[in-house]
Each structure stands twice: as structure tokens, then as C-alpha cells.
Design a protein around this motif. Sequence first.
Motif, short mmCIF file in Angstrom:
data_model
loop_
_atom_site.label_atom_id
_atom_site.label_comp_id
_atom_site.label_asym_id
_atom_site.label_seq_id
_atom_site.Cartn_x
_atom_site.Cartn_y
_atom_site.Cartn_z
N GLY A 166 0.86 -1.25 0.20
CA GLY A 166 -0.11 0.05 -0.22
C GLY A 166 0.77 1.41 0.02
O GLY A 166 1.73 1.29 -0.82
N GLU A 189 0.41 -4.12 -4.00
CA GLU A 189 -0.39 -3.06 -3.62
C GLU A 189 -1.50 -3.44 -2.68
O GLU A 189 -1.56 -4.49 -2.12
CB GLU A 189 -1.44 -2.73 -4.83
N ASN A 191 -5.49 -2.20 -1.43
CA ASN A 191 -6.71 -1.14 -1.53
C ASN A 191 -6.47 -0.40 -2.49
O ASN A 191 -6.80 1.12 -2.32
CB ASN A 191 -6.94 -0.60 -0.10
N GLY A 192 -5.80 -0.35 -3.77
CA GLY A 192 -5.62 0.47 -4.97
C GLY A 192 -4.53 1.18 -4.83
O GLY A 192 -4.53 2.45 -5.50
N VAL A 193 -3.64 1.17 -3.70
CA VAL A 193 -2.61 2.10 -3.30
C VAL A 193 -1.23 1.30 -3.56
O VAL A 193 -1.11 0.19 -3.02
CB VAL A 193 -2.65 2.93 -2.04
N TYR A 194 -0.09 1.88 -4.11
CA TYR A 194 1.09 1.19 -4.66
C TYR A 194 2.20 1.60 -3.90
O TYR A 194 2.53 2.85 -3.72
CB TYR A 194 1.09 1.29 -6.08
N HIS A 224 3.27 -5.18 -8.82
CA HIS A 224 2.44 -3.76 -8.92
C HIS A 224 3.33 -2.45 -8.70
O HIS A 224 2.93 -1.65 -9.24
CB HIS A 224 1.31 -3.60 -8.04
N LYS A 292 -6.73 -8.75 -14.93
CA LYS A 292 -7.55 -8.21 -13.84
C LYS A 292 -6.86 -7.82 -12.53
O LYS A 292 -7.23 -6.81 -11.98
CB LYS A 292 -8.85 -8.88 -13.87
N ASN A 293 -5.80 -8.49 -12.25
CA ASN A 293 -5.12 -8.13 -10.83
C ASN A 293 -3.76 -7.21 -11.15
O ASN A 293 -3.28 -7.07 -10.20
CB ASN A 293 -4.70 -9.44 -10.24
N ARG A 295 -1.67 -4.05 -12.10
CA ARG A 295 -1.99 -2.43 -11.80
C ARG A 295 -2.57 -1.96 -13.23
O ARG A 295 -1.89 -2.10 -14.34
CB ARG A 295 -0.65 -1.63 -11.68
N ASP A 296 -3.65 -1.14 -12.92
CA ASP A 296 -4.31 -0.78 -13.95
C ASP A 296 -4.78 -1.76 -15.13
O ASP A 296 -5.10 -1.27 -16.36
CB ASP A 296 -3.49 0.64 -14.73
N LYS A 297 -5.04 -2.62 -14.76
CA LYS A 297 -5.34 -3.76 -15.92
C LYS A 297 -4.30 -3.70 -17.18
O LYS A 297 -4.89 -3.86 -18.17
CB LYS A 297 -7.02 -3.78 -16.11
#
Length: 449
Positions: A166, A189, A191-194, A224, A292-293, A295-297
Motif C-alpha cells: 500500500g 498493492e 486497496n488500490g494504493v501502490y 504492482h 484483472k489483478n 496495476r491498471d489492468k
Amino acid sequence: MMKISTALQTDYPSVNLISKPLEKVAYYFYKPDRYSGQTLPSNIVNLGPNNPDLYNLISNEQNSSLLISSSEQLIKALKEVKPGQTLLLKNGIYNIKSRSVKTSATIATKEKPITLKALNIGKAIINLNSSEGLHILSPYWRINGIRFNGTCQTDNWCDHALHIVGSASNIEITNNQFSNFNAAIKVNELNGVYPDNGKISNNHFYSDSPRKTKKSVTPINIDHANNWVISNNIIQDFVKSAGDKVSYGAFIKGGSIGGIFENNLVICSTSNNKYRGSTVGLSIGGGGMSQKNRRDKSEFEAKNITIRNNIIMFCSDVGLYVNKGSDSLINNNTFYNTQGIDIRFQQSSATLVNNILSGKIRSRDHASVFEFGNLIWQKNYWRGSEQLNDIFVNPAAIDFSIMDIDLLKHSKDIQIYPFHQLGIKDFCGNTIEKNDLFLGAFKSSRNCF
């Protein structure tokens, strides 16, 4: 610069110690000869955690130090440490048993980092009986001079020493030793934070025995995250003996953009045993991740990754595997006793220049490969001989000094790209100048091996 000499002794029959260690060298860390039970000193100063000058650079006199002397103190301090503080571990052994070791969620900054450091380099040992290890989720942590050792009864349990997730950006992991973990450092990552912009340098990774697990075995596993630099590490002995039996020394995957592997020594196995399965040195893309998993697909596993000035050796499979790695730059590496380089899938595009390798460069499944000035020796599988032995003094004993310069004469015709040469150092610590032309991981081996 001090010589590598006596750097690593393996149990291959052809290995001999090059010379006696320098008397004045202080051995802070030791490398085990994995399956024979021997423990021999490592005399590598450019590589791994044997550089006290680098350790001292991490000191921050502005930080307030908390002196730690017990496991209980350490566990408590990890949870409560504040930005600008240093957790200074006294000499000793710190035993921690927990599925996950929580760390402070307070937000450190570049000016006020959180530092976890040994009082004396290599003299603080953290024994982890833990699946996740230290769970770091805030930025600007510095971890330096510590031995992390997995002590689990089953290899399925000791997965990570450090799990960086995260918001944990700008992490620096330097001058440490990591032993007996599946993926000692795992980055991904949350929760969408890298956790971008990390650095892993001058560390030593190994396992005392093959990992009996179905889990991923990759000492450095970057998912990611963008712009990680992995440099001057020793990564060795990461055989996986269960599950798919495929293991990697390090990889970047999962939609990452930007990243560098440079000046690392990667030895897939120092054992004379021929284990089933595949050991791969470094990889862009690893074993892959579902789109789908990522980063940014993203369509790619990783993009704009540079692999330069590394020595990769004794791998049962290829020394480098590129799996959906877009715009990859692979220059001035030396691959010894591996199957070569494999670049796969149409998402992969790679420029390979000035590398030395035995085996071959293989492009498959519509990958795009551009090759310039690589020295490639085909392996003699019938005789089992390694033709690179004709070029280097004693590569099996980590002496890659050039023995026959005539075999490298065509290097004068190689095109060198200035954008990846200026302002960096080669494997032996030499500064690369604008007009330097050379093959392999270093321009000069003087005072190196």
C-alpha cells in the motif's frame, strides 16, 4: 575497492578458493555452503552486506534513537515508533513468533524517516517464526544491518521477512541478510494504493536447503510497484523442491512501470546436486499474473525495466526470463552456466546489447527482440562443458577476470547507448564513462575478483 577473492565457495567439484582473505577484512556476515553444513566467510565489499561505509551512511544523527535489547521491546517499538525515530537493536537474538508482525501506521517523511537498524552491523539477529514477517504499510522506512532468519518448522509458514504494501513507498532495505524464507521481501498493492520507489541494495539472500513448499519461491518479489531499484545484492540458493518446482531469484511483475536490476550476483544453486524443476535467475514478469489483478489492468507484466551489469550463474533454466515485459533494456550482463535468455509473448519487446552468455537468446510467441553486440556461446550438452571457461580465469569460483581478450575483440564494433551508460557503475564498481565500450558486467576486473 577491495577484492572479492574468496567470495563464495560452492560444492561444485571445479571450485577452488582463489586466494586467502585479506587479513584486515572484518567479516560481518557469513555465507553457508548450503547442503554441506559448512559456514565460510564472505569477502565481498561491492556486493552484499559487507560494507561498513554504506552502513554508516544510513545513520541519521537528527533521529532520536530508542535502544532495543529484548524481543518484547522490539515488538512494542515496531508498533509505536514515530517519524524521525531510530530503533537501534543491541547485539543479540530477537525471537518473534506471530503470523504477522505489526508496524507503526504513522506517516514518516523523507526528512523524518523511521529507521530499524542494528547497533553493530550484523550483530542483531531477528529469528522469525512467522508467515508474513514485518508488515510495513507506511512510507520512508529504512532497514539496515540486520540478520533476518526464518525459523519455522515448515517451509509453508516462513513466507516473508518483510511484507511491504500500500502506502509504504520510498522504502530502503540495505546491508541486511535474509535466510530461509520463500519470498523474503514481498511488495504489492493494498486497496488500490501502490508502494512505489523502493530500494533494495547490498543485501544477502539464501536458504539453507531447498524450499519444500507449493508457494512462490522468489527471494525478491515485486508486484504492482513502480520504480524499484534492486542493486548490489547477493541472491543465491533458492531451489524449490515441491509444487511446480519453479523458482526465481527476483522479479518485477503485475503491471509495474520502471525498475532496475543492476550489479547483482545471482547464483541459482551452489549445490552439486541436480534438482528437478527450474531455477531462473532474474525475470521481468515472473510466472505472470491475471490481467484483472495487474496495476491498471495493464496488458504487460512490466514496462521499462532495465537489467544491467549483473552476473547470473548456475541456473538449471534460463538466467533471464522476460514474460510480457514491454520496452525492456538488457545490457552488459554475464550469464554463466545457464540456458541463456528467454523472451516470450507479443507484449514483450526487449533490446539486448553487450551481454555475454552461454546457451542462446530465445524469442517465442511473437515477442520482439533487438540484439546488438552480444557474445553468445552455444552450450555443449553432449560433453557438459562450459565454453565460457575459455574466456574467464575461474568463473565457477566467482573469478570472471578476462583470460582471453582476443575472444572479445569484436567489442570495438559494438554500439553503446549513452542513455544507459552515463553516471552509473559497473559490477566491479568502475564508473562508466561516455566512450566506454565493453562486453559483460564490467569494463575492468582490476581489484575486483
